[in-house]
Scaffold this active site. Structure first.
Site, PDB file in Angstrom:
ATOM      1  N   ARG A 104       1.509  -6.739  27.796  1.00  0.00           N
ATOM      2  CA  ARG A 104       0.466  -6.548  26.796  1.00  0.00           C
ATOM      3  C   ARG A 104      -0.789  -7.325  27.207  1.00  0.00           C
ATOM      4  O   ARG A 104      -0.731  -8.532  27.434  1.00  0.00           O
ATOM      5  CB  ARG A 104       0.955  -7.043  25.433  1.00  0.00           C
ATOM      6  CG  ARG A 104       0.044  -6.567  24.318  1.00  0.00           C
ATOM      7  CD  ARG A 104       0.820  -6.183  23.102  1.00  0.00           C
ATOM      8  NE  ARG A 104       1.405  -7.334  22.425  1.00  0.00           N
ATOM      9  CZ  ARG A 104       1.367  -7.494  21.125  1.00  0.00           C
ATOM     10  NH1 ARG A 104       0.771  -6.594  20.377  1.00  0.00           N
ATOM     11  NH2 ARG A 104       1.937  -8.517  20.568  1.00  0.00           N
ATOM     12  N   THR A 108      -7.044  -6.992  24.808  1.00  0.00           N
ATOM     13  CA  THR A 108      -7.074  -5.718  24.065  1.00  0.00           C
ATOM     14  C   THR A 108      -5.792  -5.511  23.255  1.00  0.00           C
ATOM     15  O   THR A 108      -5.745  -4.657  22.386  1.00  0.00           O
ATOM     16  CB  THR A 108      -7.209  -4.529  25.044  1.00  0.00           C
ATOM     17  OG1 THR A 108      -6.021  -4.501  25.853  1.00  0.00           O
ATOM     18  CG2 THR A 108      -8.430  -4.662  25.928  1.00  0.00           C
ATOM     19  N   ASP A 202      12.663 -11.560  17.849  1.00  0.00           N
ATOM     20  CA  ASP A 202      12.273 -11.069  19.174  1.00  0.00           C
ATOM     21  C   ASP A 202      13.538 -10.662  19.933  1.00  0.00           C
ATOM     22  O   ASP A 202      14.336 -11.527  20.328  1.00  0.00           O
ATOM     23  CB  ASP A 202      11.502 -12.144  19.938  1.00  0.00           C
ATOM     24  CG  ASP A 202      10.955 -11.607  21.251  1.00  0.00           C
ATOM     25  OD1 ASP A 202      11.752 -11.114  22.080  1.00  0.00           O
ATOM     26  OD2 ASP A 202       9.733 -11.662  21.447  1.00  0.00           O
ATOM     27  N   ASP A 205      14.009 -12.239  23.502  1.00  0.00           N
ATOM     28  CA  ASP A 205      14.389 -13.663  23.445  1.00  0.00           C
ATOM     29  C   ASP A 205      15.828 -13.835  22.976  1.00  0.00           C
ATOM     30  O   ASP A 205      16.566 -14.673  23.491  1.00  0.00           O
ATOM     31  CB  ASP A 205      13.454 -14.436  22.508  1.00  0.00           C
ATOM     32  CG  ASP A 205      12.095 -14.720  23.146  1.00  0.00           C
ATOM     33  OD1 ASP A 205      11.988 -14.565  24.384  1.00  0.00           O
ATOM     34  OD2 ASP A 205      11.169 -15.093  22.414  1.00  0.00           O
TER      35      ASP A 205
HETATM   36  N1  URA Z   1       9.507  -6.735  19.374  1.00  0.00           N
HETATM   37  C1  URA Z   1      10.576  -7.479  19.006  1.00  0.00           C
HETATM   38  O1  URA Z   1      11.357  -7.922  19.840  1.00  0.00           O
HETATM   39  N2  URA Z   1      10.761  -7.725  17.690  1.00  0.00           N
HETATM   40  C2  URA Z   1       9.934  -7.249  16.732  1.00  0.00           C
HETATM   41  O2  URA Z   1      10.175  -7.504  15.547  1.00  0.00           O
HETATM   42  C3  URA Z   1       8.821  -6.475  17.139  1.00  0.00           C
HETATM   43  C4  URA Z   1       8.636  -6.236  18.467  1.00  0.00           C
END
Ligand code: URA
Length: 211
Positions: A104, A108, A202, A205
């Site tokens: 990402r 932007t 996430d 993670d």
């Molecule tokens: N990516 C993720 O890993 N979790 C989210 O809640 C949104 C995007």
């Protein structure tokens, strides 16, 4: 418009509830994502075409069914999509695996492709694009753009995720109306940081133990 389906099989729902819990650690999270992905592979492959084949059993000759359609490739979106690959290949062991990496842009906030490694015959295959979280839809849209740029047809692409936000579903359907979308859950919304609510945090993670 492609199909949109929430896979409400009780085992999928139960296992997804387990991994939403923030106390679940990396090992259990990873194992359960694989289990859910295998169950999803079963549902996502439901309309694969069959043909008749003659088999000689120890008793007689009989006409039975075998898969007849396109060969499969699973395409995880890096990094979190990797967590769904083993579960999918446990049911579709002959599937090839292609990889699409997105990052990402900090300014932007738009995703950019940085790594694409696909089977040579990708345009001839039935594709299952996998990413656990469909949040804004940006990565999924760009990954499917990348596949279409390389000759793949939307009719041969199915996108599978664990948790989708309504915003992501809408964006993906608008960008790629020919692609079927499968999710284990349709959650409430995206928060101001781009996380799905209630979500599971996430996914990358939690799968890999990073922070
Ligand atoms: N990516 C993720 O890993 N979790 C989210 O809640 C949104 C995007």
């Amino acid at each position: 418009m492609g199909k949109f389906a929430v896979l409400d099989h009780p085992l999928i729902q139960h296992k997804l509830t387990l991994i939403r819990d923030k106390k679940v650690g990396t090992k259990a999270f990873r194992e359960t994502v694989n289990e859910i992905s295998a169950l999803m592979a079963y549902e996502v492959s439901r309309d694969m075409p069959l043909e008749d084949v003659e088999v000689e059993t120890p008793i007689t000759t009989t006409t039975q069914k075998q898969l007849s359609g396109k060969k499969v490739a699973i395409v995880p979106i890096l990094r979190a999509g990797l967590g769904m690959v083993d579960g999918m290949t446990s049911l579709i062991p002959a599937a090839k695996v292609g990889f699409i990496g997105m990052y990402r842009d900090e300014e932007t906030l738009k995703p950019h492709e940085y790594f694409v490694k696909l089977p040579g015959d990708i345009a001839e295959r039935q594709l299952f694009v996998v990413d656990p979280m469909l949040a804004t839809g940006g990565s999924a849209i760009m990954a499917i753009d990348a596949l279409k740029k390389r000759g793949c047809s939307g009719e041969n692409i199915k996108f599978a995720c664990l948790v989708a936000a309504p915003e992501g579903v809408k964006a993906l359907q608008e960008a790629h109306p020919d692609v079927d979308i499968f999710t284990a859950a349709l959650d409430d919304h995206l928060n101001e940081n781009g996380y799905i609510v209630p979500g599971l945090g996430d996914a990358g993670d939690r799968l890999f133990g990073t922070k």
